[in-house]
Design an enzyme around this catalytic site. Structure first.
Site, PDB file in Angstrom:
ATOM      1  N   GLU A 165      40.246  43.707  27.163  1.00  0.00           N
ATOM      2  CA  GLU A 165      40.030  44.202  28.726  1.00  0.00           C
ATOM      3  C   GLU A 165      41.251  44.647  29.325  1.00  0.00           C
ATOM      4  O   GLU A 165      41.769  44.266  30.442  1.00  0.00           O
ATOM      5  CB  GLU A 165      39.770  42.614  29.610  1.00  0.00           C
ATOM      6  CG  GLU A 165      38.619  42.245  29.099  1.00  0.00           C
ATOM      7  CD  GLU A 165      38.061  40.792  29.413  1.00  0.00           C
ATOM      8  OE1 GLU A 165      38.906  40.385  30.167  1.00  0.00           O
ATOM      9  OE2 GLU A 165      37.240  40.140  29.216  1.00  0.00           O
ATOM     10  N   ASN A 193      38.322  45.830  23.039  1.00  0.00           N
ATOM     11  CA  ASN A 193      37.069  45.155  23.258  1.00  0.00           C
ATOM     12  C   ASN A 193      36.911  45.207  24.832  1.00  0.00           C
ATOM     13  O   ASN A 193      38.228  44.749  25.585  1.00  0.00           O
ATOM     14  CB  ASN A 193      37.217  43.741  22.956  1.00  0.00           C
ATOM     15  CG  ASN A 193      35.987  43.036  23.015  1.00  0.00           C
ATOM     16  OD1 ASN A 193      34.807  43.316  22.805  1.00  0.00           O
ATOM     17  ND2 ASN A 193      36.119  41.743  23.869  1.00  0.00           N
ATOM     18  N   HIS A 198      28.153  41.475  28.899  1.00  0.00           N
ATOM     19  CA  HIS A 198      27.724  40.139  29.681  1.00  0.00           C
ATOM     20  C   HIS A 198      26.609  40.768  30.844  1.00  0.00           C
ATOM     21  O   HIS A 198      27.134  41.521  31.911  1.00  0.00           O
ATOM     22  CB  HIS A 198      28.860  39.539  30.205  1.00  0.00           C
ATOM     23  CG  HIS A 198      29.919  38.998  29.364  1.00  0.00           C
ATOM     24  ND1 HIS A 198      29.508  37.609  28.582  1.00  0.00           N
ATOM     25  CD2 HIS A 198      30.969  39.128  29.020  1.00  0.00           C
ATOM     26  CE1 HIS A 198      30.444  37.460  27.794  1.00  0.00           C
ATOM     27  NE2 HIS A 198      31.174  38.459  28.021  1.00  0.00           N
ATOM     28  N   GLU A 233      30.016  39.880  22.955  1.00  0.00           N
ATOM     29  CA  GLU A 233      29.923  38.848  23.784  1.00  0.00           C
ATOM     30  C   GLU A 233      28.816  38.629  24.634  1.00  0.00           C
ATOM     31  O   GLU A 233      28.528  38.355  25.657  1.00  0.00           O
ATOM     32  CB  GLU A 233      30.937  38.867  24.748  1.00  0.00           C
ATOM     33  CG  GLU A 233      32.317  39.039  24.298  1.00  0.00           C
ATOM     34  CD  GLU A 233      33.590  38.605  24.956  1.00  0.00           C
ATOM     35  OE1 GLU A 233      33.283  38.288  26.205  1.00  0.00           O
ATOM     36  OE2 GLU A 233      34.770  38.909  24.596  1.00  0.00           O
ATOM     37  N   ASP A 244      25.350  38.018  26.478  1.00  0.00           N
ATOM     38  CA  ASP A 244      24.567  36.949  27.155  1.00  0.00           C
ATOM     39  C   ASP A 244      23.829  37.699  28.364  1.00  0.00           C
ATOM     40  O   ASP A 244      24.275  38.787  28.973  1.00  0.00           O
ATOM     41  CB  ASP A 244      25.446  35.892  27.734  1.00  0.00           C
ATOM     42  CG  ASP A 244      26.900  36.153  28.301  1.00  0.00           C
ATOM     43  OD1 ASP A 244      26.728  37.060  28.963  1.00  0.00           O
ATOM     44  OD2 ASP A 244      27.485  35.306  28.340  1.00  0.00           O
TER      45      ASP A 244
HETATM   46  O1  G3I Z   1      40.904  23.402  26.924  1.00  0.00           O
HETATM   47  C1  G3I Z   1      41.179  22.967  28.150  1.00  0.00           C
HETATM   48  C2  G3I Z   1      40.852  21.445  28.050  1.00  0.00           C
HETATM   49  O2  G3I Z   1      42.056  20.708  27.461  1.00  0.00           O
HETATM   50  C3  G3I Z   1      40.840  21.113  29.762  1.00  0.00           C
HETATM   51  O3  G3I Z   1      40.304  19.794  29.753  1.00  0.00           O
HETATM   52  C4  G3I Z   1      39.629  21.837  30.431  1.00  0.00           C
HETATM   53  C5  G3I Z   1      39.502  21.435  31.765  1.00  0.00           C
HETATM   54  O4  G3I Z   1      39.277  22.536  32.749  1.00  0.00           O
HETATM   55  O5  G3I Z   1      40.054  23.019  30.365  1.00  0.00           O
HETATM   56  C6  G3I Z   1      39.901  23.720  28.854  1.00  0.00           C
HETATM   57  O6  G3I Z   1      40.395  25.063  28.875  1.00  0.00           O
HETATM   58  C7  G3I Z   1      39.137  25.922  29.267  1.00  0.00           C
HETATM   59  C8  G3I Z   1      38.674  26.537  28.119  1.00  0.00           C
HETATM   60  O7  G3I Z   1      37.627  27.622  28.492  1.00  0.00           O
HETATM   61  C9  G3I Z   1      38.096  25.731  26.836  1.00  0.00           C
HETATM   62  O8  G3I Z   1      36.973  25.420  27.321  1.00  0.00           O
HETATM   63  C10 G3I Z   1      39.700  26.412  30.265  1.00  0.00           C
HETATM   64  O9  G3I Z   1      39.917  26.077  31.523  1.00  0.00           O
HETATM   65  C11 G3I Z   1      38.619  27.817  30.564  1.00  0.00           C
HETATM   66  O10 G3I Z   1      39.020  28.765  31.547  1.00  0.00           O
HETATM   67  C12 G3I Z   1      38.019  28.557  29.284  1.00  0.00           C
HETATM   68  O11 G3I Z   1      37.183  29.437  29.671  1.00  0.00           O
HETATM   69  C13 G3I Z   1      36.998  30.641  28.727  1.00  0.00           C
HETATM   70  C14 G3I Z   1      37.219  31.760  29.253  1.00  0.00           C
HETATM   71  O12 G3I Z   1      36.886  32.782  28.373  1.00  0.00           O
HETATM   72  C15 G3I Z   1      38.902  31.915  29.910  1.00  0.00           C
HETATM   73  O13 G3I Z   1      38.814  33.175  30.407  1.00  0.00           O
HETATM   74  C16 G3I Z   1      35.520  30.369  28.363  1.00  0.00           C
HETATM   75  O14 G3I Z   1      35.216  29.204  27.639  1.00  0.00           O
HETATM   76  C17 G3I Z   1      35.320  31.502  27.340  1.00  0.00           C
HETATM   77  O15 G3I Z   1      33.616  31.843  27.084  1.00  0.00           O
HETATM   78  C18 G3I Z   1      35.574  33.008  28.108  1.00  0.00           C
HETATM   79  O16 G3I Z   1      35.262  33.974  27.161  1.00  0.00           O
HETATM   80  C19 G3I Z   1      35.857  35.185  27.784  1.00  0.00           C
HETATM   81  C20 G3I Z   1      36.156  36.112  26.728  1.00  0.00           C
HETATM   82  O17 G3I Z   1      37.325  35.319  25.902  1.00  0.00           O
HETATM   83  C21 G3I Z   1      36.644  37.578  27.144  1.00  0.00           C
HETATM   84  N1  G3I Z   1      35.617  38.176  27.795  1.00  0.00           N
HETATM   85  C22 G3I Z   1      34.766  37.365  28.697  1.00  0.00           C
HETATM   86  C23 G3I Z   1      34.387  35.849  28.339  1.00  0.00           C
HETATM   87  C24 G3I Z   1      33.797  35.165  29.723  1.00  0.00           C
HETATM   88  O18 G3I Z   1      34.808  34.958  30.544  1.00  0.00           O
END
Ligand code: G3I
Length: 303
Positions: free
Chosen positions: A128, A171, A208, A236, A238
């Site tokens: 990105e 990517n 997406h 990715e 969906d």
């Molecule tokens: O690990 C912490 C946990 O300890 C805490 O309790 C919890 C409370 O909010 O947060 C957890 O971290 C979260 C993490 O996912 C793991 O679940 C983050 O807040 C959350 O922001 C994070 O979101 C991820 C996101 O990327 C971050 O930008 C999504 O799961 C993930 O699906 C998403 O994936 C991205 C790709 O990497 C890149 N392309 C877009 C895609 C969708 O946004």
């Protein structure tokens, strides 16, 4: 064949899913994962905030869990991701000196890619980096701001040295529509990299999508990138509400392009999705196959 992975394998492709280490104790989840998918992408576990929370102090526990489990089962692993502006620890984003940042970035890439050397099918080396709505502008980030456009090339060269066997991908999202300025910007970068011998092997299109599914030009985009001499992967996937036709159109475009080597959905069940409110995946909350599952499988030629 009667599963996504086995059917994709019949044409030499893979069918993968994003996997979360925290769910590997859920038997419904792992049951579907091992039955249906022959590739995995760690959803968050290889990102910078998970692997190098403070400078030169690396933690690989969760990423190892996913990689070791997949490797033991013969599933491929997509590495995600080495350099990204998001999920970046503040100690990195607050660096103000270009030479420091360059050595920090190279050290991160070298350390992470070396740990998994030989076990990663494809790495999302840079994720990105382009701005939306423009064919030339890169997104502001500490990397862009201090190192300029050249940080992308630098990242690819460093990744190649660390793991010469992995396919190295750029990517991004919103590069599925051939007519979008951002798509053209990424296309020009890849063309330039190929012309100058910068090591790039693949382009990951995140896919997406909204309920309408892929833009009508999606296959043109895939084949145009492929014509530059790189593989393309849907990384990715969906789709809001998971319409059967939208999944079929996406999968068909990949099947129609020889260098589209694999498809990854961004989660297994709707409840696992970062967009869970939109029910965008192939399995429902109970782990049952949805209609979109069937259209995906049959579009690949499975039954
Ligand atoms: O690990 C912490 C946990 O300890 C805490 O309790 C919890 C409370 O909010 O947060 C957890 O971290 C979260 C993490 O996912 C793991 O679940 C983050 O807040 C959350 O922001 C994070 O979101 C991820 C996101 O990327 C971050 O930008 C999504 O799961 C993930 O699906 C998403 O994936 C991205 C790709 O990497 C890149 N392309 C877009 C895609 C969708 O946004």
């Amino acid at each position: 064949a009667s599963t996504l992975g086995a059917q994709a394998a019949q044409s030499g492709r893979y069918f993968g899913a994003a996997v979360a280490a925290g769910k590997l104790g859920d038997g419904t989840y792992t049951g579907i994962l091992d039955r249906e998918f022959n590739s995995v992408t760690p959803e968050n576990e290889m990102k910078w905030d998970a692997t190098e929370r403070s400078r030169n102090s690396f933690t690989f526990g969760s990423a190892d869990q996913i990689v070791n489990r997949a490797t033991a089962r013969g599933q491929r692993v997509r590495g995600h991701t080495l350099v990204w502006h998001s999920q970046l620890p503040s100690w990195v984003s607050s660096i103000t000196d270009a030479n420091t940042l360059r050595s920090v970035m190279n050290n991160h890439i070298t350390t992470v890619a070396s740990r998994y050397k030989g076990r990663i099918h494809s790495w999302d080396v840079v994720n990105e980096a382009f701005a939306d709505g423009s064919s030339s502008q890169h997104r502001p980030s500490v990397f862009q701001n201090l190192l300029g456009n050249g940080f992308i090339e630098q990242a690819f060269r460093t990744a190649r040295s660390a793991d010469p066997a992995a396919k190295l991908c750029y990517n991004d999202y919103n590069i599925e529509d051939w007519n979008a300025a951002k798509t053209q910007g990424v296309y020009r970068m890849v063309r330039d990299f190929k012309a100058r011998g910068v090591p790039i092997d693949c382009v990951g299109l995140q896919a997406h999508f909204g309920a309408g599914g892929p833009p009508s030009s999606f296959q043109t985009t895939l084949s145009s990138f492929a014509a530059l001499g790189v593989d393309v992967q849907i990384t990715e996937l969906d789709i809001a509400q998971a319409p059967t036709s939208a999944y079929a159109n996406t999968v068909r475009a990949c099947m129609n392009v020889a260098r589209c080597t694999g498809i990854t959905v961004w989660g297994i069940r709707d409840s696992d999705s970062w967009r869970s409110g939109e029910n965008p995946l192939l399995f429902d909350r109970n782990g049952n196959k949805k209609a979109a599952y069937r259209s995906t499988l049959t579009t690949m030629g499975g039954t």
